[in-house]
Design a protein around this motif. Structure first.
Motif, PDB file in Angstrom:
ATOM      1  N   GLN A 164       0.826  -1.202   0.000  1.00 31.24           N
ATOM      2  CA  GLN A 164       0.000   0.000   0.000  1.00 31.24           C
ATOM      3  C   GLN A 164       0.864   1.258   0.000  1.00 31.24           C
ATOM      4  OE1 GLN A 164      -2.089  -0.663   3.661  1.00 31.24           O
ATOM      5  NE2 GLN A 164      -0.690   0.595   4.839  1.00 31.24           N
ATOM      6  N   TYR A 165       0.229   2.363  -0.336  1.00 29.22           N
ATOM      7  CA  TYR A 165       0.884   3.670  -0.290  1.00 29.22           C
ATOM      8  C   TYR A 165       0.007   4.571   0.569  1.00 29.22           C
ATOM      9  CZ  TYR A 165       3.215   7.927  -1.871  1.00 29.22           C
ATOM     10  OH  TYR A 165       3.922   9.110  -1.928  1.00 29.22           O
ATOM     11  N   THR A 166       0.623   5.316   1.466  1.00 27.94           N
ATOM     12  CA  THR A 166      -0.120   6.134   2.412  1.00 27.94           C
ATOM     13  C   THR A 166       0.162   7.619   2.185  1.00 27.94           C
ATOM     14  OG1 THR A 166      -0.023   4.359   4.051  1.00 27.94           O
ATOM     15  CG2 THR A 166      -0.523   6.566   4.863  1.00 27.94           C
ATOM     16  N   LEU A 167      -0.911   8.395   2.162  1.00 32.01           N
ATOM     17  CA  LEU A 167      -0.815   9.853   2.114  1.00 32.01           C
ATOM     18  C   LEU A 167      -1.344  10.405   3.426  1.00 32.01           C
ATOM     19  CD1 LEU A 167      -2.235  10.521  -1.451  1.00 32.01           C
ATOM     20  CD2 LEU A 167       0.092  10.932  -0.695  1.00 32.01           C
ATOM     21  N   SER A 168      -0.536  11.176   4.104  1.00 30.07           N
ATOM     22  CA  SER A 168      -0.952  11.760   5.377  1.00 30.07           C
ATOM     23  C   SER A 168      -1.761  13.037   5.131  1.00 30.07           C
ATOM     24  CB  SER A 168       0.277  12.096   6.226  1.00 30.07           C
ATOM     25  OG  SER A 168       0.992  13.161   5.633  1.00 30.07           O
ATOM     26  N   SER A 184      -6.253  28.738   2.380  1.00 34.30           N
ATOM     27  CA  SER A 184      -5.799  28.063   3.607  1.00 34.30           C
ATOM     28  C   SER A 184      -6.578  26.791   3.903  1.00 34.30           C
ATOM     29  CB  SER A 184      -5.880  29.013   4.810  1.00 34.30           C
ATOM     30  OG  SER A 184      -5.121  30.167   4.582  1.00 34.30           O
ATOM     31  N   LEU A 185      -6.775  25.977   2.878  1.00 31.54           N
ATOM     32  CA  LEU A 185      -7.485  24.712   3.080  1.00 31.54           C
ATOM     33  C   LEU A 185      -6.618  23.726   3.849  1.00 31.54           C
ATOM     34  CD1 LEU A 185      -9.137  24.246  -0.412  1.00 31.54           C
ATOM     35  CD2 LEU A 185     -10.283  24.791   1.740  1.00 31.54           C
ATOM     36  N   ALA A 186      -7.235  23.050   4.805  1.00 26.99           N
ATOM     37  CA  ALA A 186      -6.552  22.022   5.591  1.00 26.99           C
ATOM     38  C   ALA A 186      -7.492  20.826   5.717  1.00 26.99           C
ATOM     39  CB  ALA A 186      -6.178  22.560   6.972  1.00 26.99           C
ATOM     40  N   SER A 187      -6.937  19.640   5.570  1.00 31.47           N
ATOM     41  CA  SER A 187      -7.759  18.430   5.605  1.00 31.47           C
ATOM     42  C   SER A 187      -7.755  17.780   6.982  1.00 31.47           C
ATOM     43  CB  SER A 187      -7.258  17.422   4.569  1.00 31.47           C
ATOM     44  OG  SER A 187      -5.973  16.956   4.924  1.00 31.47           O
ATOM     45  N   GLU A 188      -8.835  17.081   7.232  1.00 30.99           N
ATOM     46  CA  GLU A 188      -8.983  16.212   8.399  1.00 30.99           C
ATOM     47  C   GLU A 188      -9.573  14.924   7.833  1.00 30.99           C
ATOM     48  OE1 GLU A 188     -12.178  16.322  11.707  1.00 30.99           O
ATOM     49  OE2 GLU A 188     -10.594  17.722  12.303  1.00 30.99           O
ATOM     50  N   ILE A 189      -8.756  13.888   7.785  1.00 29.65           N
ATOM     51  CA  ILE A 189      -9.138  12.673   7.067  1.00 29.65           C
ATOM     52  C   ILE A 189      -9.671  11.612   8.025  1.00 29.65           C
ATOM     53  CG2 ILE A 189      -8.285  10.810   5.586  1.00 29.65           C
ATOM     54  CD1 ILE A 189      -6.142  12.805   4.586  1.00 29.65           C
ATOM     55  N   GLY A 190     -10.916  11.202   7.797  1.00 26.61           N
ATOM     56  CA  GLY A 190     -11.512  10.095   8.530  1.00 26.61           C
ATOM     57  C   GLY A 190     -11.645  10.289  10.025  1.00 26.61           C
ATOM     58  N   ARG A 191     -11.616  11.487  10.490  1.00 23.37           N
ATOM     59  CA  ARG A 191     -11.698  11.723  11.939  1.00 23.37           C
ATOM     60  C   ARG A 191     -13.111  12.101  12.378  1.00 23.37           C
ATOM     61  NH1 ARG A 191      -6.329  12.165  13.955  1.00 23.37           N
ATOM     62  NH2 ARG A 191      -4.838  12.546  12.299  1.00 23.37           N
ATOM     63  N   ALA A 192     -13.697  13.106  11.749  1.00 23.95           N
ATOM     64  CA  ALA A 192     -15.032  13.569  12.137  1.00 23.95           C
ATOM     65  C   ALA A 192     -16.095  12.540  11.752  1.00 23.95           C
ATOM     66  CB  ALA A 192     -15.349  14.911  11.495  1.00 23.95           C
ATOM     67  N   GLU A 193     -15.884  11.890  10.617  1.00 22.40           N
ATOM     68  CA  GLU A 193     -16.808  10.868  10.138  1.00 22.40           C
ATOM     69  C   GLU A 193     -16.014   9.830   9.359  1.00 22.40           C
ATOM     70  OE1 GLU A 193     -20.765  10.681   7.363  1.00 22.40           O
ATOM     71  OE2 GLU A 193     -20.404  12.501   8.526  1.00 22.40           O
ATOM     72  N   PRO A 194     -16.224   8.547   9.631  1.00 24.46           N
ATOM     73  CA  PRO A 194     -15.475   7.516   8.904  1.00 24.46           C
ATOM     74  C   PRO A 194     -15.691   7.624   7.393  1.00 24.46           C
ATOM     75  CG  PRO A 194     -16.753   6.552  10.702  1.00 24.46           C
ATOM     76  CD  PRO A 194     -17.167   7.988  10.585  1.00 24.46           C
ATOM     77  N   ASP A 195     -14.651   7.357   6.641  1.00 22.00           N
ATOM     78  CA  ASP A 195     -14.688   7.341   5.174  1.00 22.00           C
ATOM     79  C   ASP A 195     -14.928   8.710   4.538  1.00 22.00           C
ATOM     80  OD1 ASP A 195     -14.193   4.596   5.138  1.00 22.00           O
ATOM     81  OD2 ASP A 195     -16.327   4.130   5.253  1.00 22.00           O
ATOM     82  N   LYS A 196     -14.828   9.772   5.304  1.00 20.70           N
ATOM     83  CA  LYS A 196     -15.031  11.121   4.773  1.00 20.70           C
ATOM     84  C   LYS A 196     -13.796  11.976   5.042  1.00 20.70           C
ATOM     85  CE  LYS A 196     -19.462  10.570   3.805  1.00 20.70           C
ATOM     86  NZ  LYS A 196     -19.986  10.521   2.493  1.00 20.70           N
ATOM     87  N   GLU A 209      -8.657   3.748   0.537  1.00 18.12           N
ATOM     88  CA  GLU A 209      -9.230   3.536   1.864  1.00 18.12           C
ATOM     89  C   GLU A 209      -8.996   4.787   2.693  1.00 18.12           C
ATOM     90  OE1 GLU A 209      -7.487   0.040   3.614  1.00 18.12           O
ATOM     91  OE2 GLU A 209      -7.903  -1.171   1.835  1.00 18.12           O
ATOM     92  N   VAL A 210      -9.984   5.129   3.501  1.00 20.72           N
ATOM     93  CA  VAL A 210      -9.873   6.281   4.400  1.00 20.72           C
ATOM     94  C   VAL A 210      -9.669   5.744   5.807  1.00 20.72           C
ATOM     95  CG1 VAL A 210     -11.018   8.336   5.290  1.00 20.72           C
ATOM     96  CG2 VAL A 210     -11.415   7.611   2.925  1.00 20.72           C
ATOM     97  N   ARG A 211      -8.587   6.167   6.416  1.00 14.04           N
ATOM     98  CA  ARG A 211      -8.305   5.814   7.807  1.00 14.04           C
ATOM     99  C   ARG A 211      -8.044   7.105   8.570  1.00 14.04           C
ATOM    100  NH1 ARG A 211      -4.213   0.909   6.469  1.00 14.04           N
ATOM    101  NH2 ARG A 211      -5.704  -0.368   5.325  1.00 14.04           N
ATOM    102  N   PRO A 212      -8.240   7.094   9.873  1.00 17.93           N
ATOM    103  CA  PRO A 212      -8.024   8.342  10.616  1.00 17.93           C
ATOM    104  C   PRO A 212      -6.637   8.938  10.353  1.00 17.93           C
ATOM    105  CG  PRO A 212      -9.107   6.738  12.013  1.00 17.93           C
ATOM    106  CD  PRO A 212      -8.718   6.019  10.743  1.00 17.93           C
ATOM    107  N   GLY A 213      -6.628  10.149   9.796  1.00 23.16           N
ATOM    108  CA  GLY A 213      -5.387  10.878   9.546  1.00 23.16           C
ATOM    109  C   GLY A 213      -4.663  10.544   8.264  1.00 23.16           C
ATOM    110  N   LYS A 214      -5.214   9.614   7.448  1.00 23.94           N
ATOM    111  CA  LYS A 214      -4.500   9.257   6.219  1.00 23.94           C
ATOM    112  C   LYS A 214      -5.409   8.618   5.175  1.00 23.94           C
ATOM    113  CE  LYS A 214      -2.919   5.070   8.522  1.00 23.94           C
ATOM    114  NZ  LYS A 214      -1.779   4.416   9.098  1.00 23.94           N
ATOM    115  N   LEU A 215      -4.951   8.710   3.940  1.00 21.69           N
ATOM    116  CA  LEU A 215      -5.560   8.005   2.821  1.00 21.69           C
ATOM    117  C   LEU A 215      -4.611   6.880   2.431  1.00 21.69           C
ATOM    118  CD1 LEU A 215      -6.680  11.068   0.660  1.00 21.69           C
ATOM    119  CD2 LEU A 215      -8.141   9.595   2.066  1.00 21.69           C
ATOM    120  N   VAL A 216      -5.145   5.689   2.248  1.00 20.07           N
ATOM    121  CA  VAL A 216      -4.324   4.527   1.926  1.00 20.07           C
ATOM    122  C   VAL A 216      -4.755   4.009   0.559  1.00 20.07           C
ATOM    123  CG1 VAL A 216      -3.696   2.186   2.614  1.00 20.07           C
ATOM    124  CG2 VAL A 216      -4.053   3.944   4.364  1.00 20.07           C
ATOM    125  N   ILE A 217      -3.755   3.856  -0.323  1.00 18.90           N
ATOM    126  CA  ILE A 217      -3.994   3.308  -1.656  1.00 18.90           C
ATOM    127  C   ILE A 217      -3.407   1.896  -1.663  1.00 18.90           C
ATOM    128  CG2 ILE A 217      -3.536   3.567  -4.116  1.00 18.90           C
ATOM    129  CD1 ILE A 217      -3.105   6.585  -3.548  1.00 18.90           C
TER     130      ILE A 217
END
Length: 191
Positions: free
Chosen positions: A30-34, A66-78, A180-188
């Protein structure tokens, strides 16, 4: 007794070796993007600037920054984005300027043919406007902003894999199988 200790040490060594090999397999599968990777890309590549509104009644030029992401934390898969918006608003009552803090939410999607991650079905989930007396005007404009942001992010990637930036990304483009969306990261994951 000596043979028992040697056997136990061999078993322990084998377990440690197997564990280290398995933990290294993540890089092979897999490859992970934070969030930091996505944020850095958003800062360089996504410049949302648009005129929205009802011509003659209420128009606004809006620039999102000033866009900043929050991955999979507030809602799973979002993915949630927070950012600032600068608005120049023209109404029947005159021109005004406002600043807003926006919270957006979307479903990430990986397009294998482009090696790109899109944030599909973007929607405005919360906002705070300053000065506060422009809240009613902003609320009237928000459906137009919502549709504009959805259209923009449906067609503009939030991240594009680039073989020139990183040799791993060249391999990822060839082997990627979804997202795949995981808390704090996107996983390919790789196929």
């Amino acid at each position: 007794m000596k043979n028992l200790i040697l056997a136990w040490l061999r078993l322990l060594f084998s377990c440690v070796l197997a564990s280290s090999l398995l933990s290294g397999c993540n890089n092979l599968t897999q490859y992970t993007l934070s969030e930091q990777d996505v944020n850095a890309y958003l800062q360089k590549h996504n410049d949302f600037s648009k005129n929205i509104g009802i011509p003659g009644l209420a128009n606004a030029h809006i620039v999102v920054s000033s866009l900043a992401s929050e991955i999979g934390r507030a809602e799973p898969d979002k993915v949630r984005l927070s950012g600032n918006a600068r608005l120049n608003i023209d109404t029947l009552f005159g021109s005004q300027q406002a600043d807003a803090k926006l919270t957006l939410q979307a479903q990430p999607y990986y397009d294998k043919s482009q090696g790109a991650i899109y944030l599909k079905d973007m929607r405005l989930v919360d906002y705070q406007v300053r000065p506060a007396d422009l809240d009613t005007t902003f609320r009237a404009l928000s459906p137009y902003l919502d549709q504009s942001l959805k259209s923009y992010f449906d067609n503009t990637p939030a991240y594009v894999l680039d073989a020139n930036r990183n040799k791993n990304e060249a391999m990822v483009k060839k082997l990627a199988q979804g997202l795949e969306v995981r808390p704090g990261k996107l996983v390919i994951p790789f196929g």
